[in-house]
Design an enzyme around this catalytic site. Sequence first.
Site, PDB file in Angstrom:
ATOM      1  N   HIS A  93       7.653  49.436 -27.719  1.00  0.00           N
ATOM      2  CA  HIS A  93       6.894  48.990 -26.108  1.00  0.00           C
ATOM      3  C   HIS A  93       6.434  47.497 -26.047  1.00  0.00           C
ATOM      4  O   HIS A  93       6.803  46.889 -25.365  1.00  0.00           O
ATOM      5  CB  HIS A  93       5.946  49.982 -25.909  1.00  0.00           C
ATOM      6  CG  HIS A  93       5.061  49.816 -24.701  1.00  0.00           C
ATOM      7  ND1 HIS A  93       5.076  50.612 -23.574  1.00  0.00           N
ATOM      8  CD2 HIS A  93       3.957  48.885 -24.417  1.00  0.00           C
ATOM      9  CE1 HIS A  93       4.263  50.154 -22.689  1.00  0.00           C
ATOM     10  NE2 HIS A  93       3.577  48.909 -23.059  1.00  0.00           N
ATOM     11  N   GLU A  94       5.645  47.468 -27.293  1.00  0.00           N
ATOM     12  CA  GLU A  94       5.184  46.005 -27.248  1.00  0.00           C
ATOM     13  C   GLU A  94       6.085  45.031 -27.568  1.00  0.00           C
ATOM     14  O   GLU A  94       5.924  43.864 -27.135  1.00  0.00           O
ATOM     15  CB  GLU A  94       3.929  46.088 -28.295  1.00  0.00           C
ATOM     16  CG  GLU A  94       2.855  46.886 -28.110  1.00  0.00           C
ATOM     17  CD  GLU A  94       1.942  46.788 -26.815  1.00  0.00           C
ATOM     18  OE1 GLU A  94       2.123  45.573 -26.206  1.00  0.00           O
ATOM     19  OE2 GLU A  94       1.348  47.604 -26.362  1.00  0.00           O
ATOM     20  N   HIS A 151       7.543  43.606 -24.254  1.00  0.00           N
ATOM     21  CA  HIS A 151       6.464  42.701 -23.565  1.00  0.00           C
ATOM     22  C   HIS A 151       6.888  41.450 -24.418  1.00  0.00           C
ATOM     23  O   HIS A 151       6.886  40.319 -23.769  1.00  0.00           O
ATOM     24  CB  HIS A 151       5.071  43.053 -23.938  1.00  0.00           C
ATOM     25  CG  HIS A 151       4.380  43.898 -23.131  1.00  0.00           C
ATOM     26  ND1 HIS A 151       4.584  44.038 -21.599  1.00  0.00           N
ATOM     27  CD2 HIS A 151       3.797  45.260 -23.336  1.00  0.00           C
ATOM     28  CE1 HIS A 151       4.152  45.112 -21.197  1.00  0.00           C
ATOM     29  NE2 HIS A 151       3.691  45.968 -22.122  1.00  0.00           N
TER      30      HIS A 151
END
Length: 505
Positions: A269-270, A273
């Site tokens: 997920h990160e 980003h």
Amino acid sequence: VAPDPASNHPELDELRARLEEIHDIGVASRLLGWDQLVKMPPAGAEVRAEAMATIDRLVHERFIDDEIGILLDGLATYGESLAYDSDDASLIRVARRDWEKARRVPPALAGEMSRVSSAGMHAWAAAREHDDYTSFRPWLDRQLDLKHEYIACFDTTDDPYDVLLDDFEPGMQTSEVRAVFERLREELVPLIAAAGTDREPAFVGRPFPWEVQQALSLEAMSAFGYTAEAMRFDTTVHPFCTGMGTHDIRVTTRFHDTDLRDGLFASMHEVGHGLYEHGVSTSLERTLLCEGCSSALHESQSRLWENLVGRSLSFWRWFYPRVQGAFPEALGGMSVDEFHRAVNTVHPSLIRVEADEVTYGMHIILRFELEQELLSGNLSTADLPAAWNARFEEYLGIPVPDDRLGVLQDVHWSAGSFGYFPTYQLGNVIAVQVWERAIAELGPLDDDFERGDFTRLGEWLRVNLYALGRKYTPQETLERVVGGPIDPEPYLAYLHEKHGSGVIA
Ligand code: ZN
């Protein structure tokens, strides 16, 4: 960084120089913020909050300077003469919008919001640890007071919440969010009821040493495009990602040593980003255009890498042998199909960040409703925990045992981030729209993924979305990438196809 091309326009050069200086001061604030959550000893919190408030105030004061307004006025005609897509036209256009918005907020209020946010986050962490909502409540009241002061700085809108939403999703109306969420709720409630009988996978509770999880996470992230040349990877309490420019990206995660899912998926997920920030065109470096377009678009990319890629069968056909080899004791008897099912179980649970793709939306809808009620005064902070618990049980069917696992679980309200939560779910919706457009243009990617090759997808996303940075509004950006506005139907079709029968196809 390449030198700025000579613009032959002294006012534009002057504007750029001022904005670059403001950006550089902002870098210091972001770095202090990263350090606060990753490295700082806890007792440093008080002084750090003051330091960050001072820097944020300096940034704010310099940005709202009359001189910037004079430069923007002088550049208005020139900006309109340039192609809408040009970096300079976009810089002038976006700077004008940001400046007019920032001008409305007095520096004293901006500094106070920053100070109360830092201190409030610290108070929240202690309250959560001790399951002590009462000690946190005055901070929540203070944040709500500040939000009312902030809203009062702007023209009256249809809904006061529009002002807060605009900080994360510029141009979006509360009524639009409500319409999307009402459509989602219609479909999610029966989907959860139908699929909610999944049990926890058998491997939960077995040993997964975090060092091994970290190495595996790094391997998956690197296949997605993580590079140690331009990124760092650290552990923290609450995973997040921040950037000091396109080539200094800080990805964080956390690991549980009895379950590998949280750490692996938080890492994927990160890094999603991080890839967005890393992919912004370097021609925008050190400008206010050098970041992802909005919270929802940002979240669409973390979710795309985490869910559309990271929870796909083709990804696990490549990656599972590595994971199984690393944890032979915990995963020895489990096939790739079983594991793929296990990382896609639908199971109502208490914690938002650990929620599956189907139940996640209801966690957000709950928060979206409660924060609007807090803001309107229909709900007092004294009654918040009871309201949370009642509605949580209504939406997700499980009782909330304590505030630590309930209303105190998220940092956002302590930091004054009202209006942020809905963008997470809007991101889930947009992720599927972007994914479908990528597949329409590239063709199926399963064969690539089964080889551990994510470069065609990564490059498509970089060129079509990441490179644009903040040049366009979220609406313009989405239009360019998927050819239309936000639409919950592809997301709902995806959930139905994947989870509708209770069996993962
Ligand atoms: Zn995220």
